[in-house]
Design a protein around this motif. Structure first.
Motif, mmCIF file in Angstrom:
data_model
loop_
_atom_site.group_PDB
_atom_site.id
_atom_site.type_symbol
_atom_site.label_atom_id
_atom_site.label_comp_id
_atom_site.label_asym_id
_atom_site.label_seq_id
_atom_site.Cartn_x
_atom_site.Cartn_y
_atom_site.Cartn_z
ATOM 1 N N ARG A 157 -56.043 83.844 28.922
ATOM 2 C CA ARG A 157 -54.684 84.163 28.473
ATOM 3 C C ARG A 157 -53.815 84.611 29.639
ATOM 4 N N ASP A 216 -52.736 81.570 31.681
ATOM 5 C CA ASP A 216 -52.242 80.459 30.863
ATOM 6 C C ASP A 216 -51.353 79.521 31.660
ATOM 7 N N TRP A 217 -50.725 80.047 32.730
ATOM 8 C CA TRP A 217 -49.912 79.171 33.583
ATOM 9 C C TRP A 217 -50.753 78.032 34.147
ATOM 10 N N TRP A 236 -53.507 76.706 32.687
ATOM 11 C CA TRP A 236 -53.795 75.773 31.600
ATOM 12 C C TRP A 236 -52.559 74.941 31.262
ATOM 13 N N ARG A 237 -51.385 75.547 31.328
ATOM 14 C CA ARG A 237 -50.161 74.768 31.103
ATOM 15 C C ARG A 237 -50.011 73.692 32.171
ATOM 16 N N HIS A 238 -50.339 74.041 33.412
ATOM 17 C CA HIS A 238 -50.305 73.071 34.511
ATOM 18 C C HIS A 238 -51.263 71.911 34.233
ATOM 19 N N ARG A 246 -52.396 70.910 31.347
ATOM 20 C CA ARG A 246 -51.907 70.111 30.215
ATOM 21 C C ARG A 246 -50.761 69.182 30.638
ATOM 22 N N ARG A 247 -49.908 69.636 31.550
ATOM 23 C CA ARG A 247 -48.849 68.756 32.066
ATOM 24 C C ARG A 247 -49.453 67.585 32.829
#
Length: 382
Positions: free
Chosen positions: A139, A142-143, A145-147, A149-150
């Motif tokens: 958590r 999360d930055w 995981w966002r990377h 996912r992009r």
């Protein structure tokens, strides 16, 4: 099919990624494909590797955290190289800057991300695991995981070498993950190479007789490999059972590892072994392979040891753990020296016989990899 590998972690003194890419430079032409590796280097130059293979070095700055490596810093220059090469397939071997650069390339070729690294396991989980569980750390990161996912949204494939890593990536929201385990070099690692005299000599160098247990560790001296912890574990276990430990490798963590060994006569540090036949003989001549790193995406050392007939003693997380479980080895709580010592003692008192799964070779890996790439290229052309 022409494959271009944008490989940020390929370096003259690199480790597992360099070994893997060197094999690809042979495997692709042998199957009728052309492969060009684009890697950051000290100067711009083309290094031919025989028909159908080459390395295109791009002048790039040193990576400040590890000067064995360099990093891509010119997006336009990288895009121009990709345009000039006109690939049928592009792969990227790092989830960081180079992956973002390739994701923004406007070429028509499909692109694949190879998960050669697991940064959260290598760094965040190791640094903060003593004060928070993985879910909490995820958590806070999360930055990252966002990377990912992009990248997943822009790439056509994300290729992972182990089931455990694939499961984590999918749980993190990635949808294009395909598991393609690596493998061992064909016709090299085998129990038939066991040399009882070599085993006795190594134990003698550890100040022990042939009745003792000989453990082998192979890998770079880097913090995430946790060799200092393994040295402490062997020292603890050695107060209860006769155990010799031979660690093969080198790297920036050498001084700290020598300090952790602290003159223990039952632990010996050997330089990296470039002769693959000699390494295969050493592998087969120990009693078990021990590993400390829970951040492995595959773990070549574990695969080679299994092919050599050795039981595995590994952390209970990561690619090494996947292989230990598949081969009937022992696992211990990751990052815990006392747990590793208990596993060593358990093995020394009651050695186990490995039950290796069917041998997977690098030929199997590359056959699957190039089939995946051909499928993507064909789908795009249609």
């Amino acid at each position: 099919m022409k494959i271009v590998d944008v490989c940020a972690f390929f370096a003259p003194r690199g480790g597992g990624v360099r070994t893997y890419v060197e094999r690809k430079l042979v495997a692709a032409p042998a199957r009728g494909h052309e492969v060009v590796v684009i890697a950051p280097g000290a100067e711009d130059r083309l290094e031919p590797r025989g028909p159908g293979a080459a390395i295109r070095w791009v002048k790039a700055p040193l990576f400040p955290l590890d000067t064995a490596y360099r990093y891509f810093n010119d997006r336009a220059a990288l895009h121009a190289l990709l345009d000039a090469e006109r690939p049928d397939m592009v792969e990227v071997s790092s989830p960081w800057r180079s992956a973002s650069m390739v994701a923004e390339w406007r070429g028509r070729a499909p692109i694949a991300l190879i998960a050669h690294a697991d940064p959260l396991s290598a760094y965040a989980y190791r640094w903060f695991g003593g004060v928070a569980d993985r879910a909490t750390i995820d958590r806070q990161f999360d930055w990252y995981w966002r990377h990912l996912r992009r990248l997943d949204a822009r790439f056509d494939l994300v290729i992972s070498a182990s089931d455990s890593l694939s499961q984590r990536l999918r749980a993190g929201g990635l949808r294009k993950v395909v598991t393609n385990p690596m493998g061992v070099e064909a016709n090299l690692f085998s129990p038939a190479r066991r040399d009882a005299a070599l085993r006795a000599r190594l134990l003698a160098r550890c100040g022990l007789g042939p009745e003792a247990t000989l453990l082998l560790g192979v890998g770079r001296h880097a913090p995430e490999k946790r060799w200092e912890m393994i040295a402490r574990a062997a020292t603890m276990a050695g107060t209860r059972v006769p155990v010799g430990l031979v660690l093969v490798g080198g790297g920036r963590g050498g001084p700290r590892l020598r300090k952790a060994v602290a003159g223990n006569p039952h632990i010996r540090l050997l330089a990296p072994i470039s002769d693959r036949s000699a390494l295969a003989t050493l592998m087969a001549s120990a009693d078990a392979l021990i590993h400390g790193c829970e951040a492995e995406t595959y773990c070549f050392a574990a695969a080679e040891a299994t092919a050599s007939g050795l039981p595995l003693i590994t952390p209970d997380l990561g690619g090494a753990a996947d292989q230990a479980r598949a081969a009937g080895g022992l696992t211990f709580a990751a990052g815990q020296a006392a747990a590793a010592a208990a596993a060593i003692e358990r093995f020394a008192r009651a050695p186990i016989t490995p039950t290796p799964p069917p041998l997977r070779t690098m030929d199997d890996h590359f056959d699957m990899l190039f089939a995946l790439y051909a499928g993507e290229a064909t789908a795009l052309a249609a």
